[in-house]
Design a protein around this motif. Structure first.
Motif, short mmCIF file in Angstrom:
data_model
loop_
_atom_site.label_atom_id
_atom_site.label_comp_id
_atom_site.label_asym_id
_atom_site.label_seq_id
_atom_site.Cartn_x
_atom_site.Cartn_y
_atom_site.Cartn_z
N UNK A 92 0.84 -1.19 0.00
CA UNK A 92 0.00 0.00 0.00
C UNK A 92 0.87 1.25 0.00
N UNK A 93 1.94 1.21 0.79
CA UNK A 93 2.84 2.36 0.89
C UNK A 93 3.43 2.71 -0.48
N UNK A 94 3.68 1.69 -1.27
CA UNK A 94 4.21 1.92 -2.60
C UNK A 94 3.14 2.49 -3.52
N UNK A 95 1.94 1.95 -3.45
CA UNK A 95 0.88 2.32 -4.40
C UNK A 95 0.29 3.69 -4.16
N UNK A 96 0.42 4.22 -2.96
CA UNK A 96 -0.19 5.54 -2.70
C UNK A 96 0.72 6.69 -3.13
N UNK A 97 1.95 6.38 -3.50
CA UNK A 97 2.90 7.44 -3.88
C UNK A 97 2.79 7.76 -5.36
N UNK A 98 2.58 9.04 -5.71
CA UNK A 98 2.50 9.39 -7.13
C UNK A 98 3.75 9.01 -7.91
N UNK A 99 4.91 9.07 -7.29
CA UNK A 99 6.14 8.78 -8.04
C UNK A 99 6.37 7.29 -8.24
N UNK A 100 5.41 6.45 -7.81
CA UNK A 100 5.48 5.02 -8.13
C UNK A 100 4.95 4.74 -9.53
N UNK A 101 4.36 5.75 -10.15
CA UNK A 101 3.71 5.60 -11.44
C UNK A 101 4.50 6.33 -12.53
N UNK A 102 4.38 5.81 -13.74
CA UNK A 102 5.18 6.32 -14.85
C UNK A 102 4.38 7.13 -15.87
N UNK A 103 3.11 6.86 -15.99
CA UNK A 103 2.29 7.53 -16.99
C UNK A 103 1.00 8.03 -16.35
N UNK A 104 0.54 9.16 -16.85
CA UNK A 104 -0.67 9.79 -16.33
C UNK A 104 -1.60 10.17 -17.48
N UNK A 105 -2.91 10.05 -17.21
CA UNK A 105 -3.88 10.53 -18.16
C UNK A 105 -4.08 12.03 -18.03
N UNK A 106 -4.95 12.57 -18.86
CA UNK A 106 -5.16 14.01 -18.89
C UNK A 106 -6.12 14.48 -17.81
N UNK A 107 -6.84 13.56 -17.21
CA UNK A 107 -7.77 13.90 -16.14
C UNK A 107 -9.20 14.06 -16.64
N UNK A 108 -10.14 13.76 -15.77
CA UNK A 108 -11.55 13.93 -16.08
C UNK A 108 -12.24 14.55 -14.85
#
Length: 127
Positions: free
Chosen positions: A105-121
């Motif tokens: 969980x500690x890993x998954x809640x961090x934004x910098x664990x992710x590499x790609x982002x959508x444009x948002x809705x």
């Protein structure tokens, strides 16, 4: 080229439901997440799902939101029920490519664990 395309946002009354979709293209990922950002606030974690279907939720949405994925379609969903005005925000889909034995969980809640982002809705919940 990797793309994450969100859809499904809109205006809903308090107590209503919405389902957000995030279609990924270009590759598959090991974790998918949803974050949100309200005006004047920092981006915050909402939910995540790993390749093995472990799921994590923010306390504020637990029991009301459900994250799921369709591996065949490379699409992730966020079913949102019992929506509240405080759920109003721009919702972002995100995906991470790093291979790990276990995604905490500690890993998954961090934004910098992710590499790609959508444009948002945009999701707006009226009172």
């Amino acid at each position: 080229q990797v793309q994450l395309v969100e859809s499904g946002g809109g205006l809903v009354e308090a107590g209503g439901s919405l389902t957000l979709s995030c279609a990924a293209s270009g590759r598959t990922f090991n974790i998918y997440g949803w974050f949100r950002q309200a005006p004047g606030k920092e981006r915050e974690f909402v939910a995540a799902i790993t390749w093995s279907s472990f799921t994590y939720y923010a306390d504020s949405v637990k029991g009301r939101f459900t994250i799921s994925r369709d591996a065949a379609k490379n699409t992730v969903y966020l079913q949102m029920n019992s929506l509240k005005p405080e759920d109003t925000a721009v919702y972002y889909c995100t995906a991470g490519a790093t291979a790990r034995t276990f995604y905490s969980r500690e890993y998954c809640v961090r934004p910098n664990s992710y590499d790609y982002w959508g444009q948002g809705t945009q999701v707006t919940v009226s009172s």
